[in-house]
Enzyme design. Structure first.
Site, PDB file in Angstrom:
ATOM      1  N   ASP A  69       0.826  -1.211   0.000  1.00 41.89           N
ATOM      2  CA  ASP A  69       0.000   0.000   0.000  1.00 41.89           C
ATOM      3  C   ASP A  69       0.859   1.258   0.000  1.00 41.89           C
ATOM      4  O   ASP A  69       2.032   1.246   0.376  1.00 41.89           O
ATOM      5  CB  ASP A  69      -0.955   0.010   1.197  1.00 41.89           C
ATOM      6  CG  ASP A  69      -0.237  -0.083   2.537  1.00 41.89           C
ATOM      7  OD1 ASP A  69       0.703  -0.900   2.655  1.00 41.89           O
ATOM      8  OD2 ASP A  69      -0.607   0.656   3.478  1.00 41.89           O
ATOM      9  N   GLU A  89       0.039  -1.333   5.710  1.00 43.83           N
ATOM     10  CA  GLU A  89       1.121  -0.880   6.591  1.00 43.83           C
ATOM     11  C   GLU A  89       0.948   0.581   6.958  1.00 43.83           C
ATOM     12  O   GLU A  89       1.262   0.992   8.071  1.00 43.83           O
ATOM     13  CB  GLU A  89       2.482  -1.095   5.910  1.00 43.83           C
ATOM     14  CG  GLU A  89       3.695  -0.795   6.793  1.00 43.83           C
ATOM     15  CD  GLU A  89       4.184   0.648   6.749  1.00 43.83           C
ATOM     16  OE1 GLU A  89       5.036   1.010   7.573  1.00 43.83           O
ATOM     17  OE2 GLU A  89       3.704   1.433   5.887  1.00 43.83           O
ATOM     18  N   HIS A 106       6.005   9.662   1.492  1.00 46.96           N
ATOM     19  CA  HIS A 106       4.833  10.484   1.817  1.00 46.96           C
ATOM     20  C   HIS A 106       4.965  11.921   1.299  1.00 46.96           C
ATOM     21  O   HIS A 106       4.265  12.809   1.775  1.00 46.96           O
ATOM     22  CB  HIS A 106       4.567  10.503   3.334  1.00 46.96           C
ATOM     23  CG  HIS A 106       4.431   9.150   3.947  1.00 46.96           C
ATOM     24  ND1 HIS A 106       4.086   8.969   5.277  1.00 46.96           N
ATOM     25  CD2 HIS A 106       4.598   7.904   3.453  1.00 46.96           C
ATOM     26  CE1 HIS A 106       4.051   7.676   5.549  1.00 46.96           C
ATOM     27  NE2 HIS A 106       4.368   7.014   4.447  1.00 46.96           N
TER      28      HIS A 106
END
Length: 383
Positions: free
Chosen positions: A82, A144, A355
């Site tokens: 993910d 996760e 991110h």
């Protein structure tokens, strides 16, 4: 290994083009089933025995375990399928189209961490499966980035016990052998609102929270005094009181107050231990004001993790890379995989890119990562 797989860059491109966002917001959350099926097909095509398992308690999320070779022990290479959601306004490229520019591969999941599976598949081109004397496992997990449900379920349900594991999170190929855990809670006090002109007709939740906080600060000191691990820059568990909200007007007795806090435990402190310490610390308030104090989880907790410093995995990897293992501040799936076997976190790409808008991995990682994966397979599955 005889392969009919696409070239490395095409493997990478297909992984990035397959959305697999996990998010606490159900409007953004996606199944990883398509990506898992893609991986299962590739590993199956090159002779791996493949199992795809639904992860209980999730919405259409799956793990994949691929195995080649027989016997006990061996090596587990693991990663999550993910990604986090993306902010469309801050990306200058399509997150789901692999773009190469200035020796960088851009795309959501290039560093964190779908691309790791392309590296594994590419390294396997040079491996002869008939020469393996121990099994090689590849684990692809779900969620996760949110609950770690995939790694938790796998660690609780699997029968395999490899000799060691490597999780390919982006560590810039610097091996990581320990990190603290994370537990975040909401402490909620339910008072009794009323007009401030007569305090006896209400129960002020802010005043009760003041009591609760004083007990929490005692617990913070207890954690510092009771637990110590010198490998960490801050060698004791930390507690942070991060957010508080209560009441609605100066002339009203506060009817409700909520505090959000976190604790970052050292390896070896169980989550049950922490829950017990927190409940014990707040027990005087609960006993004095029955039914008014509740403790709830803000996020699923993660234990601390440490790979035994004298394990062969560490010496082999340090020798291969010519560098020492490190300690980090972020959390991974390692504490769950570590319950099965000694585990290192080690992979291509920088955590600084995880991110972030326009996430990328530097192409300088391609050759050394491929070599490293080949070498660890040789060390742990050929001997």
């Amino acid at each position: 290994m005889k392969m009919n797989l696409p070239p490395f860059i095409e493997l990478y491109r297909a992984l990035i083009a397959t959305p697999s966002i996990s998010a606490t917001d159900s409007a953004l959350d996606q199944s990883n089933h398509t990506l898992i099926n893609l991986l299962a097909g590739w590993f199956g095509d090159i002779g791996f025995h493949v199992e795809v398992q639904p992860v209980p308690g999730t919405l259409n999320k799956f793990n994949m375990l691929a195995r080649i070779g027989e016997g006990k022990g061996g090596l587990l290479l693991a990663g999550h399928t993910d990604t986090v959601p993306f902010d469309d306004g801050r990306w200058t490229r399509d997150p789901f189209t692999l773009t190469e520019h200035d020796n960088k591969l851009y795309g959501l999941g290039t560093a964190d961490m779908k691309g790791f599976f392309a590296f594994i598949l590419d390294a396997l081109r040079d491996i002869d499966p008939t020469k393996l004397t121990k099994p090689l496992y590849v684990l692809a997990t779900a969620d996760e980035e949110t609950t770690m449900a995939g790694a938790k379920y796998f660690s609780e349900s699997t029968q395999i016990r490899p000799d060691c594991a490597i999780i390919g999170e982006p560590t810039s190929l610097q091996p990581v052998r320990a990190h603290k855990g994370h537990m975040s809670n909401a402490i909620r006090i339910q008072g009794q609102s009323g007009h401030s002109s007569d305090p006896s007709r209400g129960v002020n939740a802010i005043e009760l929270m003041h009591e609760a906080i004083s007990h929490l600060l005692v617990l913070r000191n207890t954690l510092q005094e009771r637990y110590h691990n010198p490998i960490f820059h801050i060698p004791y568990p930390t507690m942070n009181l991060g957010h508080i909200h209560g009441g609605d007007a100066a002339n009203r007795i506060c009817g409700c107050c909520e505090l959000h806090m976190d604790i970052r435990p050292l390896p070896g402190i169980t989550l049950n231990d922490l829950d017990g310490l927190l409940s014990e610390a707040l027990a005087p308030v609960s006993q004095r004001w029955p039914g008014r104090l509740t403790i709830s989880e803000l996020h699923p907790p993660i234990p601390g993790y440490e790979c035994p410093p004298d394990h062969r995995l560490i010496s082999v990897v340090e020798n291969l890379l010519g560098t020492k293992t490190e300690i980090v501040n972020y959390c991974t799936e390692a504490p769950f995989i570590q319950t099965l076997c000694p585990t290192l976190v080690l992979g291509p790409g920088s955590i600084e890119q995880a991110h972030q808008p326009d996430e990328y991995i530097d192409t300088a990682f391609i050759k050394p990562t491929r070599e490293l994966i080949s070498q660890v397979i040789h060390h742990f599955c050929h001997h």
